[in-house]
Design an enzyme around this catalytic site. Sequence first.
Site, PDB file in Angstrom:
ATOM      1  N   TRP A 205       0.821  -1.212   0.000  1.00 41.13           N
ATOM      2  CA  TRP A 205       0.000   0.000   0.000  1.00 41.13           C
ATOM      3  C   TRP A 205       0.849   1.254   0.000  1.00 41.13           C
ATOM      4  CZ3 TRP A 205      -4.344  -0.554  -2.103  1.00 41.13           C
ATOM      5  CH2 TRP A 205      -5.039  -1.751  -1.970  1.00 41.13           C
TER       6      TRP A 205
ATOM      7  N   ASP B 139      -1.493   6.460   6.337  1.00 41.53           N
ATOM      8  CA  ASP B 139      -2.631   5.705   5.790  1.00 41.53           C
ATOM      9  C   ASP B 139      -2.940   4.638   6.835  1.00 41.53           C
ATOM     10  OD1 ASP B 139      -4.333   3.909   4.599  1.00 41.53           O
ATOM     11  OD2 ASP B 139      -3.077   3.541   2.826  1.00 41.53           O
TER      12      ASP B 139
ATOM     13  N   LYS C 270     -12.992  -1.502   6.619  1.00 37.66           N
ATOM     14  CA  LYS C 270     -12.372  -2.521   7.468  1.00 37.66           C
ATOM     15  C   LYS C 270     -12.851  -2.357   8.916  1.00 37.66           C
ATOM     16  CE  LYS C 270      -8.835  -1.820   4.143  1.00 37.66           C
ATOM     17  NZ  LYS C 270      -8.992  -2.999   3.325  1.00 37.66           N
TER      18      LYS C 270
HETATM   19  N1  PMP Z   1      -4.630   1.592   1.948  1.00 34.49           N
HETATM   20  C1  PMP Z   1      -4.713   0.460   2.660  1.00 34.49           C
HETATM   21  C2  PMP Z   1      -3.818   0.276   3.839  1.00 34.49           C
HETATM   22  C3  PMP Z   1      -5.609  -0.530   2.278  1.00 34.49           C
HETATM   23  O1  PMP Z   1      -5.688  -1.668   2.971  1.00 34.49           O
HETATM   24  C4  PMP Z   1      -6.453  -0.315   1.164  1.00 34.49           C
HETATM   25  C5  PMP Z   1      -7.494  -1.317   0.728  1.00 34.49           C
HETATM   26  N2  PMP Z   1      -7.308  -2.605   1.075  1.00 34.49           N
HETATM   27  C6  PMP Z   1      -6.315   0.872   0.451  1.00 34.49           C
HETATM   28  C7  PMP Z   1      -5.409   1.816   0.876  1.00 34.49           C
HETATM   29  C8  PMP Z   1      -7.149   1.143  -0.764  1.00 34.49           C
HETATM   30  O2  PMP Z   1      -8.432   1.386  -0.390  1.00 34.49           O
HETATM   31  P1  PMP Z   1      -9.618   1.556  -1.437  1.00 34.49           P
HETATM   32  O3  PMP Z   1      -9.780   0.263  -2.153  1.00 34.49           O
HETATM   33  O4  PMP Z   1     -10.766   1.920  -0.581  1.00 34.49           O
HETATM   34  O5  PMP Z   1      -9.251   2.650  -2.361  1.00 34.49           O
END
Ligand code: PMP
Length: 365
Positions: free
Chosen positions: A101, A176, A200
């Site tokens: 991520w 994040d 989550k």
């Molecule tokens: N950052 C993290 C730490 C994530 O776990 C996720 C999704 N699993 C995201 C960003 C991306 O999120 P989204 O699919 O809602 O854009």
Amino acid sequence: MHRPYNFSAGPAMLPEPVLQQAAAEMLDWHGSGMSVMEMSHRGKEFIHICAQAESDLRELLAVPANYRILFMQGGGLAENAIVPMNLSRGGAVDFVVTGSWSQKSAKEAQRYCDARVAASGQAEGRFHGIPDPASWAVRSDAAYVHVCSNETIHGVEFHTLPDLAALGHSAPLVIDCSSHILSRAIDWSRVGLAFAGAQKNIGPAGVTIVIAREDLIGHAMAVCPSAFDYRNVADNQSMYNTPPTYGIYIAGLVFQWIKVQGGVPEMERRALEKSGLLYDYLDGNGGFYRNPIDPAARSRMNVPFVLADESLNEAFLRGAGEAGLLQLKGHKSVGGMRASIYNAMPLEGVQALVSFMQDFARRHG
Ligand code: PMP
């Protein structure tokens, strides 16, 4: 009805009392004669729902008065663009890459600013831990430093956020925290901006939470869409455009559920108990299963593990499904298994998983 235990990384389990309350209020919210889905975001009912959710979140995370809470849309991935568009002014931004991520965040930011990797937790092609903050190559002109405080895929979590000021850096920290928000306290003295997708630990996908220090708001680049300019969102109490109203309502119910349970300290206690149970088993089972992450950086929310004999993976997932333990397949980029055990996962779910794992190992070991 007995619901199975859902170990999905997200969208993930919600607390059952929240789902029941939402069901009970579906046709008529508090005598209004309307479902929350049908309400104008400008009406007094929804304005109350949104203000209550914001104030509960502020209380739960002890968000200081000089930070704004924004309910946005677009998810974590959109924030990978929205944060640099709002904070970078097109200049230098440093990233610490500890998994997929943060890696994605750094790549996306390159479109808007001079994004560089200041440190990486990758060794021998894999992410195993967090590089010592004293070794991070943070530039003196960096507009901010970005970390993913819990890497959902790799299962790497910051148990202490770096104190950038103490390390001699003037840049604010951006986190994040999508996959562990509300499972532990946030030390705001170390954080300038935090963002999280809801799906989550908060509620349905679609709501994105941004908590930003006031002085970081109001510097958006000209290219930034006006609906994503933090100044516009903050000045309009998250209603510059139509917000994800139903998602905010469910998030608000989850915040109230957390308060009733005992707040973030209780969520943290449960997370330690649940993840401790699983890691103790992974470390002590004699090598049938294994978690590859540095114990100092193991996630309490996302626990990846591999079977020594990968040819048993399919049988493991089939047996788990039959035992009511769902969505344990690891992310395709790392393989193996992953148990996501967010706030709404009861201890009994993790106990059932460990029992199944013991039994499976006995039968196939
Ligand atoms: N950052 C993290 C730490 C994530 O776990 C996720 C999704 N699993 C995201 C960003 C991306 O999120 P989204 O699919 O809602 O854009």
